[in-house]
Design a protein around this motif. Structure first.
Motif, short mmCIF file in Angstrom:
data_model
loop_
_atom_site.label_atom_id
_atom_site.label_comp_id
_atom_site.label_asym_id
_atom_site.label_seq_id
_atom_site.Cartn_x
_atom_site.Cartn_y
_atom_site.Cartn_z
N PHE A 142 87.38 57.84 -7.13
CA PHE A 142 87.21 57.14 -8.40
C PHE A 142 88.28 57.56 -9.40
CE2 PHE A 142 85.45 56.38 -12.63
CZ PHE A 142 85.13 55.04 -12.51
N ALA A 143 88.46 58.88 -9.56
CA ALA A 143 89.51 59.37 -10.46
C ALA A 143 90.87 58.89 -9.99
CB ALA A 143 89.47 60.90 -10.53
N GLY A 144 91.08 58.88 -8.69
CA GLY A 144 92.35 58.43 -8.14
C GLY A 144 92.62 56.97 -8.42
N ALA A 145 91.60 56.14 -8.31
CA ALA A 145 91.75 54.70 -8.56
C ALA A 145 92.14 54.45 -10.01
CB ALA A 145 90.46 53.97 -8.22
N MET A 146 91.52 55.19 -10.94
CA MET A 146 91.84 55.02 -12.35
C MET A 146 93.28 55.44 -12.63
SD MET A 146 89.03 53.80 -13.58
CE MET A 146 88.91 54.06 -15.33
N SER A 147 93.73 56.49 -11.95
CA SER A 147 95.10 56.96 -12.12
C SER A 147 96.10 55.95 -11.54
CB SER A 147 95.27 58.32 -11.42
OG SER A 147 96.63 58.66 -11.33
N LEU A 148 95.78 55.41 -10.37
CA LEU A 148 96.67 54.44 -9.73
C LEU A 148 96.73 53.14 -10.52
CD1 LEU A 148 95.50 55.28 -6.13
CD2 LEU A 148 97.87 55.48 -6.92
N ALA A 149 95.63 52.80 -11.21
CA ALA A 149 95.64 51.62 -12.09
C ALA A 149 96.63 51.83 -13.22
CB ALA A 149 94.25 51.36 -12.65
N GLY A 150 96.70 53.07 -13.74
CA GLY A 150 97.62 53.40 -14.81
C GLY A 150 99.07 53.33 -14.40
N ALA A 151 99.32 53.40 -13.09
CA ALA A 151 100.70 53.34 -12.60
C ALA A 151 101.17 51.90 -12.40
CB ALA A 151 100.81 54.10 -11.27
N GLN A 152 100.23 50.96 -12.51
CA GLN A 152 100.58 49.55 -12.34
C GLN A 152 100.47 48.83 -13.68
OE1 GLN A 152 98.17 47.82 -9.23
NE2 GLN A 152 98.22 49.67 -8.00
N GLY A 153 101.05 47.67 -13.74
CA GLY A 153 100.92 46.86 -14.95
C GLY A 153 101.76 47.39 -16.09
N SER A 154 101.57 46.78 -17.27
CA SER A 154 102.40 47.15 -18.41
C SER A 154 101.81 48.35 -19.14
CB SER A 154 102.51 45.96 -19.36
OG SER A 154 101.23 45.52 -19.76
N LEU A 155 102.67 49.28 -19.52
CA LEU A 155 102.28 50.47 -20.26
C LEU A 155 102.82 50.39 -21.68
CD1 LEU A 155 103.01 53.20 -17.54
CD2 LEU A 155 100.83 52.10 -18.04
#
Length: 494
Positions: free
Chosen positions: A226-239
């Protein structure tokens, strides 16, 4: 004697409040910690209880917590959380309310380094990047994206629940409301195991997924899914990030709330038994001396963990005792180095040909997790990123302070090195079971949610949850706490 007198005065105030009606608002609330969690919860508490509630925010360091900057050559640079995902809705809302602006993004290329060579290099062409991913890893990157999107789609339900006033007393209840047992199970199994199950290859996990997790958490693909998925979401898309520094959100929220910031370390929270609602006696100390006061509601908005005695607060007068300690945290050292990159270490003898602004690393035995050519928090219209042959400010993330020999490996020469050491994220896998937000009636631990996932937006979500939980409990609106099948309930309310 003074303590007894103050207790009598507080009890008299409580009796006066109860005489005017059973639904009297709290008179004083204590928030321990002025990072994003503490600042946001102060804001949300005032939103719900109204402007007449006095909110005291205790902070032993500087406002902003893990949102912080370091000055290099009269320019300020982010040393804590550097950017936010476009789906960070609470943070987006804070920035809008405070009249802050998004910082202009200065794009740069990224690469993943294995210790000997680059295993993946980004180009300036989107389609070429996709082709390279497919050539090296097949459709693993698509399977990863689908997995992350499914998790994020369910997680985004929290904003709808919170808009309708629903709150959760424990992390498990919150996760179950979003993704049922699948989300709870994701806190107990690894990223690698979950991704292999959906068809992502081990090579992709070793090369790409582990590099992202090292950069964001300093941990490997053995961390919970779960923590990993949230982190990987942060690596995608616009920041995006905040012009002038991300910490401006914290100071801005406290100013907007008119919170009373007390620069002190809270040492003890004692439960004073009273008729009806509890009353808490909070003791603190600072350079001037010791102080104390009484509060109707106390929110702990700082980690309570085993390996940092300075963050330990004594809880007294509770039966059974308060169990708030949640295990060790992962230390992260951020070094801002003003100097000339040693591009030869990365296979580029001519520094003019070095094309990358950001370097992530795989799980090979290495002394650093990530390296970035960073921009200051204030970017002028004519700003340009330094060329690789020029002296630039590089941000190096590492698990331990960099040795002189390690600095010489990464840099041909340097003018200055400034460091910030954080107990940045929970050391996932070190604590079994999911903690609770509610430690006692009207005593809450906001950072409990970090043990499911840790990011600035997750702390803002936790802050909203705790504010709603305190409000619903205060007015005994129990139908808004720990409800099941919320998607159906929310649809019927619309």
């Amino acid at each position: 004697m003074a303590r007894a007198a103050r207790l009598l005065a507080a009890l008299a105030a409580l009796l006066a409040a109860s005489a005017t009606g059973g639904d009297a608002r709290p008179s004083k609330i204590a928030v321990v910690g002025a990072g994003i969690g503490g600042s946001a919860v102060a804001h949300f508490l005032q939103q719900h209880f109204g402007p007449r509630v006095q909110i005291d925010v205790f902070e032993k360091g500087t406002v902003g917590g893990r949102l912080a900057t370091i000055s290099v050559n009269k320019q300020h640079y982010e040393s804590g959380a550097a950017s936010f995902h476009s789906l960070s809705l609470h943070m987006q809302d804070f920035v809008k309310q405070l009249g802050l602006r998004h910082r202009r993004e200065v794009v740069g290329r990224s690469a993943i380094f294995s210790g000997e060579h680059f295993v993946l290099e980004e180009t300036d062409w989107y389609l070429l990047n996709l082709f390279r991913l497919w050539w090296h890893y097949g459709i693993s990157f698509l399977r990863l994206q689908m997995w992350v999107e499914e998790v994020m789609e369910k997680f985004m339900r929290i904003y709808k629940y919170q808009a309708h006033g629903y709150a959760f007393s424990g992390v498990e209840e919150l996760l179950y409301s979003l993704g049922e047992s699948a989300f709870v199970n994701m806190t107990q199994r690894s990223v690698a195991e979950s991704l292999l199950q959906v068809g992502v290859t081990q090579r992709f996990i070793d090369d790409v997924v582990s590099a992202v997790l090292r950069a964001s958490y300093g941990q490997s693909a053995a961390m919970p899914a779960f923590a990993g998925a949230m982190s990987l979401a942060g690596a995608q898309g616009s920041l995006w990030s905040v012009e002038g520094g991300n910490k401006l959100v914290c100071s801005g929220l406290l100013k907007l709330t008119k919170a009373n910031v007390i620069h002190a370390t809270v040492t003890t929270v004692t439960l004073q038994q009273t008729e009806g609602k509890p009353l808490y006696y909070v003791e603190y100390e600072n350079e001037v001396g010791n102080g104390s006061d009484f509060y109707d509601i106390v929110v702990i908005a700082t980690p309570l963990h085993l390996d940092n005695s300075s963050s330990t607060i004594s809880f007294e007068g509770f039966d059974p005792p308060v169990d708030a300690v949640q295990g060790p945290f992962q230390p992260t050292v951020v070094s801002l180095v003003h100097g000339y990159l040693n591009s030869s270490y990365f296979g580029f003898p001519d520094p003019k040909l070095f094309p990358f602004a950001s370097i992530l690393t795989t799980d090979f035995p290495n002394f650093f997790c990530a390296l970035d050519n960073i921009c200051p928090v204030n970017i002028s219209a004519n700003f340009r990123r330094k060329q690789p042959q020029e002296a630039a400010v590089w941000r190096v993330q590492s698990p331990k302070p960099l040795l002189r020999s390690q600095l010489k490996t990464l840099f041909r020469s340097y003018y200055s090195v400034q460091t910030a050491e954080w107990q940045a994220h929970p050391l996932y896998g070190s604590h079994t079971g999911l903690p609770r937000f509610a430690l006692h009636d009207q005593l809450f631990h906001l950072n409990a949610l970090e043990w499911a996932a840790s990011s600035v937006e997750v702390m803002a979500v936790a802050a909203k949850n705790v504010a709603l939980l305190a409000y619903n409990r205060w007015y005994q609106d129990l139908d808004k706490i720990d409800q099941k099948d919320l998607m159906h309930k929310v649809k019927t309310e619309l």
